[in-house]
Design an enzyme around this catalytic site. Structure first.
Site, PDB file in Angstrom:
ATOM      1  N   ARG A  93      42.962  41.198  39.828  1.00 17.10           N
ATOM      2  CA  ARG A  93      41.767  41.328  40.655  1.00 17.10           C
ATOM      3  C   ARG A  93      40.845  42.380  40.057  1.00 17.10           C
ATOM      4  NH1 ARG A  93      42.521  37.078  41.954  1.00 17.10           N
ATOM      5  NH2 ARG A  93      42.926  36.151  43.994  1.00 17.10           N
TER       6      ARG A  93
ATOM      7  N   HIS B 128      37.327  33.765  34.853  1.00 14.74           N
ATOM      8  CA  HIS B 128      38.331  33.589  35.912  1.00 14.74           C
ATOM      9  C   HIS B 128      39.092  32.275  35.731  1.00 14.74           C
ATOM     10  CE1 HIS B 128      39.295  34.979  40.258  1.00 14.74           C
ATOM     11  NE2 HIS B 128      40.317  34.319  39.760  1.00 14.74           N
TER      12      HIS B 128
END
Length: 302
Positions: free
Chosen positions: A217, A265
């Site tokens: 994250r 991502h």
């Protein structure tokens, strides 16, 4: 069973057929009387925000591993399960292994610039220290792929829970976990305890020239501190797959910073063909009153 699919249209178009094939007894709907739904399949960006009318839902099943977009929703009273599936874990392991090998072999040193660097051979893997931050299902999958290569592996998790074949440090051993990490692989979830865990002080604990691979994250890293550590040459490289705000704006300094690789991502994509089987299993368990897989502990945030 009647199930609400709360997701953006592009996700619905990609997932609907595969979900129905995996769980044909499911009546998958995009809208309807909230009180009539037995469960909810959730993805950030869907229209649902107030979960309180869905009082009869026995499960909210997230399609993604991260649940930070819903965990703090005060209307969420139903059991919440996050996505943990074999395809996701394998994708994460392959991504982290590929970048770890690039860091270990120092591939970027062999530029095609006419200079013969015959003395720059890297050490063997057993002389290269790798620390994996986050030793849940994804961290264990990464460790399982790296271990046969021979890396000197260690892990970090707040609890320090034992993992076979890996020396795991708990929260009190964070400095030890970082100070050994020539390659640091970050897979921690987004929680109050992990936000800005890698900051000016802790980044300075890493060995000079260390590589960071962050596929967990974006909130883990203080971005200004990371840029400063790269600029002064303390860190060798940062591979960043996750960010505080995505997609990354064109004026974000990471695009032009030396020693930074941005990936969009994609480290651990959730693949419908494998994840739909997990969704189906959890729906059946919830309807039968059996324990749900990968239930989120709200006190921990994951």
């Amino acid at each position: 069973m009647k199930v609400l699919f709360a997701a953006p249209d592009d996700v619905k178009s990609l997932w609907t057929d595969t979900l129905i094939a995996a769980c044909p007894e499911m009546d998958l709907q995009e809208a309807g009387d909230p009180a009539q739904f037995d469960a909810i399949i959730y993805c950030p960006g869907g229209e649902i925000e107030d979960l309180s009318p869905y009082r009869n839902a026995r499960l909210v099943q997230s399609l993604w591993a991260g649940v930070e977009s819903i965990i703090d929703n005060p209307t969420l009273t139903q059991p919440l399960a996050r996505m943990v599936d074999p395809g996701l874990a394998k994708g994460m392991a392959e991504f982290c292994t590929g970048w770890a090998m690039r860091a270990h072999l120092q591939m970027d040193r062999y530029r095609q610039d006419g200079i013969w660097r015959g003395s720059d051979a890297p050490p063997l893997a057993d002389a290269r220290a790798v620390t994996i931050m986050g030793m849940g299902a994804l961290g264990q999958a990464v460790a399982a792929m790296l271990r046969p290569i021979g890396f000197d592996l260690a892990g970090y998790s707040a609890s320090g829970r034992a993992v076979e074949g890996v020396r795991v440090y708990d929260r009190h051993g964070l400095g030890q976990a970082l100070s050994r990490a020539e390659i640091l692989i970050c897979l921690l979830p987004d929680t109050a305890e992990t936000r800005n865990l890698l900051n000016e002080e802790t980044l300075a604990m890493l060995p000079e020239g260390a590589w960071i691979i962050n596929a967990g994250r974006g909130t883990l890293i203080d971005e200004a501190a990371l840029l400063a550590a790269l600029e002064r040459g303390h860190l060798g490289h940062a591979v960043l797959d996750v960010f505080r705000k995505e997609p990354v704006a064109r004026n974000n300094p990471f695009w032009d910073a030396p020693g930074v690789t941005i990936t969009p991502h994609i480290a651990a994509a959730t693949r419908p063909e494998t994840a739909a089987l997990v969704v189906a299993e959890n729906l059946r368990r919830a309807m039968a009153g059996q324990p749900v897989l990968h239930l989120v502990d709200r006190s921990r945030g994951y």
